[in-house]
Design an enzyme around this catalytic site. Sequence first.
Site, mmCIF file in Angstrom:
data_model
loop_
_atom_site.group_PDB
_atom_site.id
_atom_site.type_symbol
_atom_site.label_atom_id
_atom_site.label_comp_id
_atom_site.label_asym_id
_atom_site.label_seq_id
_atom_site.Cartn_x
_atom_site.Cartn_y
_atom_site.Cartn_z
ATOM 1 N N PHE A 12 0.822 -1.212 0.000
ATOM 2 C CA PHE A 12 0.000 0.000 0.000
ATOM 3 C C PHE A 12 0.857 1.263 0.000
ATOM 4 O O PHE A 12 0.791 2.075 -0.933
ATOM 5 C CB PHE A 12 -0.948 -0.057 1.205
ATOM 6 C CG PHE A 12 -1.529 1.251 1.631
ATOM 7 C CD1 PHE A 12 -2.144 2.092 0.712
ATOM 8 C CD2 PHE A 12 -1.477 1.640 2.961
ATOM 9 C CE1 PHE A 12 -2.688 3.308 1.113
ATOM 10 C CE2 PHE A 12 -2.021 2.835 3.371
ATOM 11 C CZ PHE A 12 -2.626 3.673 2.446
ATOM 12 N N ILE A 13 1.680 1.441 1.011
ATOM 13 C CA ILE A 13 2.533 2.633 1.046
ATOM 14 C C ILE A 13 3.648 2.511 0.013
ATOM 15 O O ILE A 13 4.006 3.483 -0.654
ATOM 16 C CB ILE A 13 3.121 2.840 2.456
ATOM 17 C CG1 ILE A 13 2.007 3.103 3.468
ATOM 18 C CG2 ILE A 13 4.116 3.998 2.461
ATOM 19 C CD1 ILE A 13 2.478 3.190 4.917
ATOM 20 N N ALA A 81 7.600 -6.056 5.316
ATOM 21 C CA ALA A 81 7.377 -6.478 6.707
ATOM 22 C C ALA A 81 6.046 -7.197 6.833
ATOM 23 O O ALA A 81 5.148 -7.024 6.006
ATOM 24 C CB ALA A 81 7.389 -5.265 7.645
ATOM 25 N N TYR A 147 4.279 -7.608 17.035
ATOM 26 C CA TYR A 147 4.590 -6.733 15.887
ATOM 27 C C TYR A 147 5.427 -5.543 16.351
ATOM 28 O O TYR A 147 6.492 -5.253 15.787
ATOM 29 C CB TYR A 147 3.293 -6.270 15.232
ATOM 30 C CG TYR A 147 3.474 -5.152 14.243
ATOM 31 C CD1 TYR A 147 4.267 -5.307 13.106
ATOM 32 C CD2 TYR A 147 2.824 -3.925 14.419
ATOM 33 C CE1 TYR A 147 4.435 -4.269 12.196
ATOM 34 C CE2 TYR A 147 2.978 -2.890 13.510
ATOM 35 C CZ TYR A 147 3.781 -3.067 12.401
ATOM 36 O OH TYR A 147 3.940 -2.042 11.503
ATOM 37 N N VAL A 190 -8.596 1.092 9.084
ATOM 38 C CA VAL A 190 -9.947 1.390 9.542
ATOM 39 C C VAL A 190 -10.690 2.296 8.568
ATOM 40 O O VAL A 190 -11.890 2.118 8.334
ATOM 41 C CB VAL A 190 -9.905 1.991 10.969
ATOM 42 C CG1 VAL A 190 -9.150 3.314 11.013
ATOM 43 C CG2 VAL A 190 -11.299 2.159 11.521
#
Length: 315
Positions: A12-13, A81, A147, A190
């Site tokens: 995504f990023i 990650a 995490y 979210v």
Amino acid sequence: MKRILVTGGAGFIGRWVVKQLLNDGHKIWVLDDLSNGRKENIAEFINHKNFEQFIEGDIKDLRLLETLFLNDYDLCYHLGASINVQDSIDNPLTTFENDTIGTFHVLEQCKKHNVKLVFMSTCMVYDRATSSTGLKETDIVKPASPYAGAKIAAENMVLSYYYAYDLPTVIIRPFNTYGPFQKTGGEGGVVAIFIKNKLNNKLLQIYGDGTQTRDLLYVEDCARFVVETGYSDQVSGEIINAGLGTDISINDLAKLIVQDESRIIHVEHIHPQSEIPKLLCNFEKAEKLLGWKPQVSLEEGIKRTEEWVKSTNLL
């Protein structure tokens, strides 16, 4: 023009980081095992004149890393990650191996070839914000999930290579990032999940009482921050936050998105022990060292994200 490796570049990023780097004229290699990323995220870049190669592979594959780093990179953005908090609770070994051991292997190659490393950490390493000015990089960390623990361990390895070997490294802690190309399913953020449920006329489910707050950073602001930390010589050995600088409760976020409280319900929290009650970013250091600050408001970011979700087949 720099030669740059982006691990996790199909995520995504990552895809937004790749987009900016290409726009800035650099030659780009992307390494991603597609456990979180998707080829579709970078499909538009594959034929770009400066997009050198997409490699589907694992950062723990030592032979692959050794071969890749023969490309004489100037810079490595290490975004690859395991990122799901609940997954890390259910299976901490996988998260530790990917986020800590995997980072060690990337560091070793960066040291061998003298490649600057930008390490993507997370705001989830912090304890709750207790000040109205927000969390600073010097505030205490609290590994409330495996995490977060794996990321803190990796951060310490990254800093150790800066101090022990004089390797240029920087640790970045973006706060809760959202926007187009974020997954809209259970692994998504979210904002994306709420928007998808709104558009599908489903209820918006809030874990717990919904008073927990988040500092929501639009993904293009995040990517600009990530990229600029790689360009700067002023940030080696530093830890740097990025966020909007304002927080919002999950209850208020749901109301902002759906604008109909009857469509909001509360459900039992899946990991209350790892919930951070208040996340609020202080980005003064990023502004001072990089001249960076966010440009997209939460309202505008939600609007852009909703338009993107509508334009996809993710509904």
